[in-house]
Write an enzyme that holds these catalytic residues in place. Structure first.
Site, short mmCIF file in Angstrom:
data_model
loop_
_atom_site.label_atom_id
_atom_site.label_comp_id
_atom_site.label_asym_id
_atom_site.label_seq_id
_atom_site.Cartn_x
_atom_site.Cartn_y
_atom_site.Cartn_z
CG HIS A 94 -12.20 -25.21 35.56
ND1 HIS A 94 -13.71 -25.47 36.65
CD2 HIS A 94 -11.69 -26.49 34.99
CE1 HIS A 94 -13.97 -26.97 35.98
NE2 HIS A 94 -13.46 -27.16 35.52
CD GLU A 165 -13.16 -28.17 31.25
OE1 GLU A 165 -13.42 -29.28 31.98
OE2 GLU A 165 -13.68 -27.49 32.04
P1 PGA Z 1 -15.91 -33.39 35.53
O1 PGA Z 1 -15.22 -31.99 35.20
O2 PGA Z 1 -14.93 -34.80 34.41
O3 PGA Z 1 -16.26 -34.23 36.91
O4 PGA Z 1 -16.85 -33.38 34.21
C1 PGA Z 1 -14.07 -31.96 34.01
C2 PGA Z 1 -13.56 -30.16 34.29
O5 PGA Z 1 -14.62 -29.67 35.58
O6 PGA Z 1 -12.64 -29.96 34.26
#
Ligand code: PGA
Length: 252
Positions: A94, A165
């Site tokens: 992440h 992401e």
């Molecule tokens: P968010 O986070 O939905 O708060 O943008 C997503 C993530 O970091 O997995």
């Protein structure tokens, strides 16, 4: 194959009581979550309670897994421990952990460790900035290749979930998330890279999720004809109501 909905609680909520309340509220919506492959991914301290509460409607996930050649390490939560607790998946790489120094090389070691224990790695990739020159394509290419280095093409690649992401879109409001047209392009590009690395068959079986400010209001647009197979949701997974609404949007 069912669409995937993963709720990444990050470092929330702050008390076990709140965690139990959230799990109970999610359980009341079990019916909808069962229609998807739903993953609940709480902080490590709540994994034990979550394992019992969500068994009937969702899979348990961990936010990280320990990797090292050393066998005895204070503070480590290993893949086998997670597996024995009932976890099915683990988020790896992440951006919030990469920011703390986790390199692509560490990510790839964690991916292999998870696979060896039978955990599904949910591998996060994404650019920090979406510049107008399109430099992010090269960055993503490199990040995907290095993060998945050493993964066996035939035996293991298809067990991996890729979560795209874009870092600039994380933790904001729905209107600041990536737009669906742009997301479609990124999904095509990620598929191209995965196909180059793992071949068409394996790559075709690797689901690509989107994460970054997914909320009930943008979920439907983000999933419609963008090629994604579901979401990795952060802040909106901390409320059973909004998480349930995102599940509904995926099912429409
Ligand atoms: P968010 O986070 O939905 O708060 O943008 C997503 C993530 O970091 O997995």
């Amino acid at each position: 194959m069912k669409l995937i909905l993963a709720g990444n609680w990050k470092n929330y909520p702050e008390s076990p009581e709140e965690a139990i309340n959230l799990l109970s509220a999610l359980a009341r919506r079990a019916k909808i979550f069962k229609k998807l492959s739903t993953f609940i991914i709480p902080p490590a301290v709540y994994l034990g309670s979550a394992a019992k509460k969500i068994k009937s409607f969702a899979y348990l996930g961990s936010q990280d897994v320990f990797f090292s050649g050393d066998s005895t390490v204070t503070g480590a939560v290993t893949a086998d421990m997670l597996r024995n607790l009932g976890a099915k998946a683990v988020i790896i790489g992440h951006s919030e952990r990469r920011r703390l120094g986790e390199t692509n090389q560490v990510v790839s070691e964690k991916v292999k460790t998870a696979l060896k224990s039978g955990l599904i790695p949910i591998v996060c990739v994404g650019e920090e900035v979406h510049d107008s020159e399109g430099n992010y394509f090269e960055l993503l290419n490199e990040q995907i290749r290095s993060s998945l280095e050493g993964v066996r093409r035939k035996d293991d690649a298809h067990k991996i979930i890729v979560a795209y992401e874009p870092v600039w879109a994380i933790g904001r409001r729905a209107k600041e998330a990536m737009q669906p047209t742009e997301l479609s392009q990124m999904v095509i590009y990620i598929k191209k890279v995965l196909t180059e690395v793992f071949g068409r068959d394996s790559a075709g079986r690797m689901p690509i999720l989107y994460g970054g400010s997914v909320e009930p209001s943008n979920a439907k647009d983000l999933v419609t004809s963008t090629g994604i197979k579901g979401f990795l949701v952060g802040h909106a997974s901390l409320e059973a109501k909004s998480f349930g609404e995102i599940a509904q949007a995926l099912l429409k």
